[in-house]
Write a protein that holds these residues in place. Structure first.
Motif, short mmCIF file in Angstrom:
data_model
loop_
_atom_site.label_atom_id
_atom_site.label_comp_id
_atom_site.label_asym_id
_atom_site.label_seq_id
_atom_site.Cartn_x
_atom_site.Cartn_y
_atom_site.Cartn_z
N LEU A 8 -2.45 44.63 75.23
CA LEU A 8 -1.81 43.37 74.92
C LEU A 8 -0.84 42.97 76.01
CD1 LEU A 8 -1.17 43.78 71.11
CD2 LEU A 8 -2.91 42.44 72.25
N GLY A 9 -0.05 43.93 76.51
CA GLY A 9 0.91 43.60 77.54
C GLY A 9 0.24 43.19 78.82
N ILE A 10 -0.88 43.81 79.15
CA ILE A 10 -1.56 43.52 80.40
C ILE A 10 -2.22 42.17 80.34
CG2 ILE A 10 -3.44 44.21 81.87
CD1 ILE A 10 -2.82 47.05 81.02
N CYS A 11 -2.83 41.89 79.22
CA CYS A 11 -3.51 40.60 79.08
C CYS A 11 -2.55 39.49 79.36
CB CYS A 11 -4.01 40.48 77.67
SG CYS A 11 -4.68 38.91 77.35
N LEU A 12 -1.31 39.67 79.01
CA LEU A 12 -0.34 38.63 79.19
C LEU A 12 -0.13 38.34 80.64
CD1 LEU A 12 2.10 39.65 76.43
CD2 LEU A 12 0.53 37.79 76.50
N GLN A 23 5.77 30.48 72.03
CA GLN A 23 6.41 31.73 71.66
C GLN A 23 6.11 32.77 72.71
OE1 GLN A 23 5.21 33.13 67.89
NE2 GLN A 23 6.68 31.91 66.76
N THR A 24 7.05 33.66 72.91
CA THR A 24 6.81 34.77 73.81
C THR A 24 5.86 35.75 73.16
OG1 THR A 24 9.00 34.56 74.75
CG2 THR A 24 7.89 36.66 75.05
N ASN A 25 4.85 36.17 73.89
CA ASN A 25 3.93 37.17 73.37
C ASN A 25 4.54 38.54 73.51
OD1 ASN A 25 1.82 35.52 72.61
ND2 ASN A 25 1.07 35.38 74.70
N ASN A 26 4.61 39.29 72.45
CA ASN A 26 5.17 40.63 72.49
C ASN A 26 4.03 41.62 72.64
OD1 ASN A 26 6.30 43.10 72.05
ND2 ASN A 26 7.49 42.49 70.25
N PRO A 27 3.90 42.24 73.81
CA PRO A 27 2.75 43.13 74.00
C PRO A 27 2.82 44.38 73.16
CG PRO A 27 4.24 43.24 75.87
CD PRO A 27 4.74 42.15 74.98
N GLY A 49 -1.64 35.72 82.66
CA GLY A 49 -1.14 36.04 83.96
C GLY A 49 -2.15 36.03 85.02
N GLY A 50 -3.34 36.26 84.80
CA GLY A 50 -4.31 36.19 85.84
C GLY A 50 -4.76 37.55 86.10
N ASN A 51 -4.00 38.44 86.26
CA ASN A 51 -4.38 39.81 86.24
C ASN A 51 -3.12 40.56 86.25
OD1 ASN A 51 -7.02 40.04 85.86
ND2 ASN A 51 -7.31 41.34 87.56
N ALA A 52 -2.39 40.30 85.33
CA ALA A 52 -1.20 41.02 85.20
C ALA A 52 -1.34 41.65 83.88
CB ALA A 52 -0.05 40.09 85.23
N PRO A 53 -0.37 42.42 83.44
CA PRO A 53 -0.58 43.23 82.30
C PRO A 53 -0.88 42.45 81.04
CG PRO A 53 1.48 43.68 83.36
CD PRO A 53 0.84 42.58 84.09
N SER A 54 -2.02 42.53 80.53
CA SER A 54 -2.39 41.96 79.26
C SER A 54 -3.87 41.81 79.14
CB SER A 54 -1.74 40.63 79.08
OG SER A 54 -0.80 40.71 78.09
N SER A 55 -4.35 41.77 77.91
CA SER A 55 -5.78 41.65 77.73
C SER A 55 -6.15 40.19 77.73
CB SER A 55 -6.17 42.29 76.42
OG SER A 55 -5.53 41.69 75.37
N GLN A 56 -7.44 39.88 77.65
CA GLN A 56 -7.83 38.50 77.75
C GLN A 56 -8.77 38.15 76.63
OE1 GLN A 56 -9.55 39.79 81.03
NE2 GLN A 56 -7.80 39.81 82.30
N LEU A 162 16.53 44.17 86.01
CA LEU A 162 16.49 42.76 86.37
C LEU A 162 15.24 42.06 85.85
CD1 LEU A 162 17.64 42.97 90.11
CD2 LEU A 162 19.04 42.63 88.05
N THR A 163 14.30 42.81 85.29
CA THR A 163 13.06 42.23 84.80
C THR A 163 12.70 42.88 83.48
OG1 THR A 163 10.77 41.69 85.40
CG2 THR A 163 11.56 43.89 85.99
N GLU A 164 11.68 42.35 82.81
CA GLU A 164 11.18 42.96 81.58
C GLU A 164 9.69 42.71 81.50
OE1 GLU A 164 10.12 40.98 78.86
OE2 GLU A 164 10.52 39.11 79.91
N THR A 165 9.02 43.45 80.64
CA THR A 165 7.57 43.49 80.67
C THR A 165 6.90 42.80 79.50
OG1 THR A 165 7.57 45.68 79.62
CG2 THR A 165 7.60 45.62 82.02
N GLY A 166 7.61 41.94 78.79
CA GLY A 166 6.96 41.16 77.75
C GLY A 166 6.08 40.08 78.37
N CYS A 167 5.17 39.55 77.57
CA CYS A 167 4.28 38.48 78.01
C CYS A 167 3.64 38.84 79.34
CB CYS A 167 5.07 37.17 78.09
SG CYS A 167 4.05 35.69 78.26
N GLU A 168 3.75 37.98 80.36
CA GLU A 168 3.17 38.29 81.66
C GLU A 168 4.24 38.60 82.69
OE1 GLU A 168 -0.59 35.29 80.99
OE2 GLU A 168 0.34 35.36 82.94
#
Length: 467
Positions: A8-12, A23-27, A49-56, A162-168
């Motif tokens: 889920l996180g990667i798909c985002l 809404q923010t997607n919570n992976p 994200g295009g190819n960042a963490p989350s499924s598609q 400085l960053t977080e990994t929710g959504c993309e």
């Protein structure tokens, strides 16, 4: 469980899956978004994200249309790869073009274990023939990697606060300048906006205390952040940024030359050239300058823009021999795209990549066909995957028969492909016969010798090599 939890996180980050709602997607929890699609899946059917963490996923809200569902007949994992829309698929032993030498089987050899590896680059003028390799993880850590795989990775920079990994979100891209003295990171900050930040190197480490913000771009949504950065000719920095998220280019950035979203940018972070400085760092100093030959440096659009009409240019790279720029742009409903900006054409300054007027070669919206439009060099359908993971033209020496082929893949199927394009523009795709676990193929890397690496959200960095 580890891989399933990452899907889920990667798909985002990928953008063929999903943060198309407000809404923010919570992976971590798979909660439904406002549009009814599962978190981690953009309602536009592209991997977030295009190819960042989350499924598609596809555009449907029905769980059976989720490519992560093993019971889904539309799951790319349950399909055989067929013919590409702009070329044909063949086995590697039928590859043509620049192929030389005997076709030999390939393997992916693990060289490091790191949580969510996102990007791998070589530092110029360092190390052995491979160069010192640096791996950035989605969480915001940068690791020095022994290219032979015999030494443990060493943490050399940590911006995880400085960053977080929710959504993309997360650390999305890295690049060194030509002499390796400066490291640049592309990440989303805690407000989910794109940041390009410069770090001086001291020995093998980056000096966080001397960080300088080069460019900051506000995002209206948490997906379609792009993420690639790379230094091209004349040490100018090229930056890929998505269309602002949501679905159907709902914020209207794709064809808007007054927006930095949905673009590939070219800037001079040294501030040493161009028509004047733009952007500011934290001290108020100029963050970068505009190369004088940028297509809109004298008006007609924002001067940073080199190409526009991108949806989510997740990964791009320069061919180290020809100089051509290869761009993987993640699609929405039906098609994944690979564009090539030829060096012999001056990288096509001001080119229009088509989104949202076209997806692949198909009309998506509107009725206008702009004169500056360039259709993709290669496309493949969502019957074959869900989110393109752009790669590199192979210029190493270990796999002679792969020389000159563009190596890439798809996040969902996670198989590796090669692509050759002849002088007439006809493309032929072929399978390399290797891959990583499904819905984990997030990125590729290249060392100083031209050998290729595969980054997987199974927490592994692999090297592509002969069996």
């Amino acid at each position: 469980m580890r891989i399933l939890g990452l899907v889920l996180g990667i798909c985002l980050l990928l953008s063929a899956c999903g943060a198309d709602s407000n809404q923010t997607n919570n992976p971590s929890n798979g909660a439904a978004t406002a549009d009814g699609s599962a978190a981690g899946n953009t309602s536009d059917g592209s991997a977030a994200g295009g190819n960042a963490p989350s499924s598609q996923t596809s555009d449907s809200n029905n769980a059976t249309n989720n490519p992560d569902n093993p019971d889904n007949p539309d799951n790319p994992a349950n399909q055989s790869v067929g013919e590409g829309a702009n070329g044909t698929d063949k086995l590697a032993n039928n590859a043509s073009g620049e192929t030389s030498g005997e076709i030999t089987p390939l393997v992916l050899t693990p060289v490091a274990s790191l949580a969510d590896p996102m990007v791998l680059i070589a530092r110029p003028n360092t190390g052995s023939a491979q160069g010192d390799l640096y791996v950035g993880t989605r969480q915001g850590q940068v690791w020095l990697l022994g290219a032979d795989g015999n030494t443990q990775p060493e943490l050399v920079l940590d911006i995880s606060d400085l960053t977080e990994t929710g959504c993309e979100n997360g650390l999305l891209g890295m690049a060194f300048n030509s002499d390796g003295s400066l490291l640049y990171l592309h990440y989303t900050n805690l407000q989910q906006d794109n940041q390009i930040v410069e770090y001086p190197m001291s020995g093998q480490r980056a000096v966080r205390e001397q960080a300088r913000t080069v460019l900051s771009v506000s995002q209206p949504a948490c997906n379609h952040n792009g993420g690639s950065i790379a230094f091209g000719p004349r040490d100018y920095l090229w930056v890929g940024i998505g269309d602002g998220g949501g679905r159907d280019d709902q914020f209207g950035h794709g064809q808007n030359l007054d927006s930095l979203l949905g673009t590939v940018l070219r800037i001079d972070p040294s501030g040493a050239s161009g028509t004047g400085a733009s952007g500011t760092d934290a001290s108020g100093d100029a963050g970068y300058s505009i190369p004088a030959d940028n297509p809109f440096s004298r008006g007609g659009g924002l001067p940073e823009i080199w190409a526009y009409g991108a949806r989510n240019p997740w990964r791009f790279s320069f061919d180290t021999q020809s100089g051509d720029l290869w761009i993987g742009d993640v699609g929405q409903n039906n098609w994944e795209e690979v564009h090539v900006l030829a060096a012999t054409d001056g990288w096509l300054p001001g080119i229009n990549l088509g989104w949202p007027l076209f997806e692949g070669h198909e009309r998506f919206s509107g009725t206008v066909t702009p004169q500056d439009l360039q259709f993709p060099a290669f496309v493949y359908s969502h019957d074959e995957g869900c989110s393109v993971t752009g790669g590199y033209v192979y210029r190493g020496s270990a796999i002679s028969w792969l020389q000159g082929a563009y190596v890439f893949g798809d996040y969902c199927t996670s198989s590796l492909w090669g692509l050759r394009t002849d002088a007439s523009g006809n493309s032929e795709r072929f399978e390399l016969g290797v891959g990583v676990p499904q819905v984990t193929l997030v990125s590729f890397g290249q060392d100083a010798a031209g050998e290729l690496y595969v980054l997987s959200f199974d927490d592994t960095v692999y090297r592509l090599e002969p069996a």
